[in-house]
Write a protein that holds these residues in place. Structure first.
Motif, short mmCIF file in Angstrom:
data_model
loop_
_atom_site.label_atom_id
_atom_site.label_comp_id
_atom_site.label_asym_id
_atom_site.label_seq_id
_atom_site.Cartn_x
_atom_site.Cartn_y
_atom_site.Cartn_z
N LYS A 5 16.75 -2.42 -17.78
CA LYS A 5 17.21 -3.04 -16.54
C LYS A 5 17.47 -2.03 -15.43
CE LYS A 5 18.67 -6.81 -14.42
NZ LYS A 5 19.22 -6.34 -13.19
N PRO A 6 18.16 -0.89 -15.69
CA PRO A 6 18.39 0.06 -14.60
C PRO A 6 17.09 0.59 -14.00
CG PRO A 6 19.86 0.50 -16.42
CD PRO A 6 18.87 -0.51 -16.90
N ARG A 7 16.08 0.80 -14.83
CA ARG A 7 14.82 1.32 -14.32
C ARG A 7 14.16 0.30 -13.40
NH1 ARG A 7 12.32 4.14 -19.80
NH2 ARG A 7 13.65 5.97 -19.74
N ILE A 8 14.19 -0.96 -13.80
CA ILE A 8 13.62 -1.99 -12.95
C ILE A 8 14.39 -2.05 -11.64
CG2 ILE A 8 13.27 -4.47 -12.72
CD1 ILE A 8 12.75 -4.57 -15.72
N ASP A 9 15.70 -1.91 -11.71
CA ASP A 9 16.50 -1.95 -10.48
C ASP A 9 16.10 -0.85 -9.51
OD1 ASP A 9 17.89 -4.15 -11.24
OD2 ASP A 9 19.71 -3.12 -11.85
N TRP A 10 15.94 0.37 -10.01
CA TRP A 10 15.63 1.43 -9.05
C TRP A 10 14.20 1.33 -8.53
CZ3 TRP A 10 11.68 4.79 -9.78
CH2 TRP A 10 11.33 5.19 -11.07
N VAL A 11 13.30 0.80 -9.33
CA VAL A 11 11.94 0.58 -8.83
C VAL A 11 11.96 -0.48 -7.73
CG1 VAL A 11 9.63 -0.28 -9.41
CG2 VAL A 11 10.78 1.32 -10.94
N ASP A 12 12.70 -1.56 -7.95
CA ASP A 12 12.82 -2.58 -6.91
C ASP A 12 13.50 -2.02 -5.67
OD1 ASP A 12 11.56 -4.70 -8.13
OD2 ASP A 12 13.36 -5.45 -9.09
N ALA A 13 14.50 -1.17 -5.87
CA ALA A 13 15.17 -0.55 -4.72
C ALA A 13 14.21 0.33 -3.94
CB ALA A 13 16.38 0.26 -5.19
N ALA A 14 13.34 1.05 -4.66
CA ALA A 14 12.34 1.88 -3.98
C ALA A 14 11.37 1.02 -3.19
CB ALA A 14 11.60 2.73 -5.01
N LYS A 15 10.95 -0.11 -3.77
CA LYS A 15 10.08 -1.04 -3.05
C LYS A 15 10.78 -1.57 -1.81
CE LYS A 15 7.57 -2.87 -7.09
NZ LYS A 15 7.34 -4.08 -7.89
N GLY A 16 12.05 -1.93 -1.98
CA GLY A 16 12.80 -2.47 -0.85
C GLY A 16 12.95 -1.47 0.27
N LEU A 17 13.28 -0.23 -0.07
CA LEU A 17 13.43 0.80 0.95
C LEU A 17 12.11 1.07 1.66
CD1 LEU A 17 15.09 2.89 2.43
CD2 LEU A 17 14.72 4.48 0.54
N SER A 261 12.54 -6.86 -4.82
CA SER A 261 12.07 -7.87 -5.76
C SER A 261 11.38 -9.03 -5.06
CB SER A 261 13.24 -8.40 -6.60
OG SER A 261 14.18 -9.08 -5.78
N ARG A 262 11.52 -9.10 -3.75
CA ARG A 262 10.89 -10.15 -2.94
C ARG A 262 10.12 -9.55 -1.77
NH1 ARG A 262 15.55 -11.17 -5.16
NH2 ARG A 262 16.07 -13.23 -6.01
N SER A 263 9.64 -8.35 -1.97
CA SER A 263 9.03 -7.61 -0.87
C SER A 263 7.78 -8.28 -0.31
CB SER A 263 8.70 -6.18 -1.30
OG SER A 263 7.83 -6.18 -2.42
N LEU A 264 7.06 -9.03 -1.14
CA LEU A 264 5.85 -9.70 -0.66
C LEU A 264 6.16 -10.65 0.48
CD1 LEU A 264 2.80 -10.25 -0.95
CD2 LEU A 264 3.39 -12.06 -2.58
N TYR A 265 7.27 -11.38 0.37
CA TYR A 265 7.62 -12.35 1.41
C TYR A 265 7.90 -11.64 2.73
CZ TYR A 265 8.76 -14.58 -3.06
OH TYR A 265 8.72 -15.03 -4.35
N VAL A 266 8.59 -10.53 2.65
CA VAL A 266 8.88 -9.75 3.86
C VAL A 266 7.58 -9.21 4.44
CG1 VAL A 266 10.11 -7.76 4.80
CG2 VAL A 266 11.17 -9.14 3.00
N PHE A 267 6.76 -8.63 3.59
CA PHE A 267 5.51 -8.03 4.04
C PHE A 267 4.63 -9.04 4.78
CE2 PHE A 267 0.99 -7.42 3.09
CZ PHE A 267 0.77 -6.21 3.73
N LEU A 268 4.54 -10.24 4.25
CA LEU A 268 3.64 -11.24 4.82
C LEU A 268 4.14 -11.80 6.15
CD1 LEU A 268 2.76 -13.28 1.59
CD2 LEU A 268 1.26 -11.67 2.80
#
Length: 341
Positions: A5-17, A261-268
Motif C-alpha cells: 500500500k505505501p508504494r502505491i501511495d507514493w506512486v500515485d502521489a508522484a503521478k498527482g504532482l 489516482s484520478r489523474s486521467l480525469y484531470v488530464f482530459l
C-alpha cells in the motif's frame, strides 16, 4: 517485487504532482498571453521543472508496465491500445469542437482539417496519451531483446534531437528513454523508495542537493546542452520521487495521492475550467499574474475531479470511463498472474 500500500501511495502521489506541474505550466503560459506579462513566481517554477516534468510522467508510467508487456495479446490491446485510442479520439473531438464553437483569445486556429489530422498529428496536450500507447507497443515488440540494446536504441533516439515538425516522431524520440528506464529500472526505483523511508534525513539531503544542481544548470543556461538536459531529467525525477515518498510517510501527500489516482480525469478536462477561470477573473479585474495562475491551477485540477463525481453514474460517464462497448474485456475482468508480474 511486491506492491504494498505505501508504494502505491507514493506512486500515485508522484503521478498527482506531475499532473499538477503539467497543468501549472499551461496555466502559467496561457495567463502570460492573456495578461501580456509572465507571472513571476510561477514562471520561475515552470522553468525549474522543465527538465524533469515530462520525463517523470513517462518514467512513472513505466513502473508497472512489465506485467502488461507479458500479458496475453487481447488484454494488452484492450488495456494499452484501445484504452488510449478511445480517450484520445473522444477528447480530441471534444477539444477541437469547443475551440471551433467558443470564442477564445488564442492564436491557435482550428477547423475541420484539424479533426481530420488527429490520427497522425495529435491536438494540444493529448499527444501524451498518443505517445504513451506507442511506448507500450514498442516495448511489447522489443520485450525479448537485451535490455542494454533497448536502452541504447532509446538513448540514440534521444540524442538525435529529432525535429521533423511532426509531434509523433519528435516526441517519441525525445521521451522514449524515460519510459524505458521506468520499465527496466522499476525494481531499483522501489528499492530507492525503501531507502528513503529508512533514512529520511539523508534522503532529504540528497534530494535538496539534486534540486540545487538542477537549478544551477537551468538558470545558467547550460540546460541547452543535451547531456545536461538528460542528466537533469533523471536527477529531477529522482529528487521528486524522494520528495513524494517523504511526504507520503508523513501523511502530507493525501491530496496528491487522490489526484494521482484520478489523474486521467484531470488530464482530459483541465483545459476548460482553466480557460473559463482565466477569462472570468480577468473580466473581474484580476491582473496579478501569480494570483491568477494560482486560482486557474486550482480550478483546472479540482473541477475535472468534481465533474467525474457528478457524471460517473449517469449516461455522461462515457467522457471519463470507457464503456464496455469499446472494450475487448468487460470491466472487472481479472487476468491470471504471470511470471513477469
Amino acid at each position: 517485487m511486491t506492491a504494498t500500500k505505501p508504494r502505491i501511495d507514493w506512486v500515485d502521489a508522484a503521478k498527482g504532482l506531475t499532473m499538477v506541474l503539467v497543468v501549472m505550466k499551461h496555466a502559467t503560459y496561457n495567463d502570460a498571453v492573456a495578461l501580456h506579462k509572465m507571472p513571476y513566481l510561477f514562471n520561475i517554477l515552470c522553468e525549474f521543472t522543465i527538465p524533469f516534468r515530462m520525463p517523470l510522467f513517462f518514467l512513472v508510467a513505466g513502473l508497472f508496465a512489465a506485467r502488461s508487456l507479458r500479458s496475453d495479446l487481447r488484454s494488452f490491446i484492450d488495456g494499452k491500445v484501445l484504452h488510449f485510442v478511445y480517450f484520445y479520439l473522444l477528447w480530441s473531438a471534444i477539444q477541437i469542437g469547443l475551440k471551433m464553437a467558443l470564442p477564445h483569445d488564442s492564436e491557435w486556429v482550428v477547423n475541420y482539417k484539424t479533426l481530420l489530422m488527429i490520427p497522425v498529428e495529435p491536438f494540444g496536450i493529448l499527444w501524451f496519451i498518443y505517445e504513451l500507447s506507442l511506448f507500450f507497443v514498442a516495448m511489447r515488440l522489443m520485450r525479448d531483446l537485451p535490455k542494454a540494446l533497448v536502452i541504447g536504441l532509446a538513448l540514440a533516439l534521444y540524442f538525435t534531437k529529432l525535429h521533423t515538425g511532426w509531434t509523433v516522431p519528435d516526441e517519441f524520440a525525445g521521451r522514449f528513454i524515460f519510459f524505458v528506464i521506468g520499465v527496466y529500472g522499476a525494481p531499483y526505483i522501489f528499492r530507492m523508495a525503501e531507502l528513503v523511508r529508512a533514512r529520511p534525513l539523508a534522503a532529504l539531503g540528497v534530494g535538496a542537493a539534486l534540486y540545487l544542481a538542477i537549478g544551477t544548470v537551468v538558470f545558467s543556461g547550460e540546460i541547452e546542452i543535451r547531456t545536461f538536459e538528460l542528466s537533469t531529467a533523471f536527477a529531477g525525477a529522482a529528487a521528486t520521487l524522494i520528495l513524494v515518498v517523504l511526504l507520503v510517510e508523513r501523511g502530507l501527500a493525501a491530496p496528491l495521492t487522490y489526484i494521482g489516482s484520478r489523474s486521467l480525469y484531470v488530464f482530459l478536462a483541465f483545459f476548460l475550467p482553466m480557460a473559463a477561470t482565466r477569462v472570468l477573473l480577468i473580466k473581474l479585474g484580476v491582473t496579478h499574474g501569480d494570483f491568477l495562475t494560482l486560482l486557474s491551477l486550482a480550478m483546472a485540477v479540482g473541477m475535472p475531479l468534481l465533474a467525474f463525481r457528478i457524471v460517473e453514474n449517469t449516461p455522461l460517464s462515457f467522457v471519463f470511463v470507457r464503456p464496455d462497448a469499446f472494450r475487448l474485456k468487460p470491466r472487472g475482468t481479472k487476468e491470471p498472474a504471470t511470471a513477469a508480474a
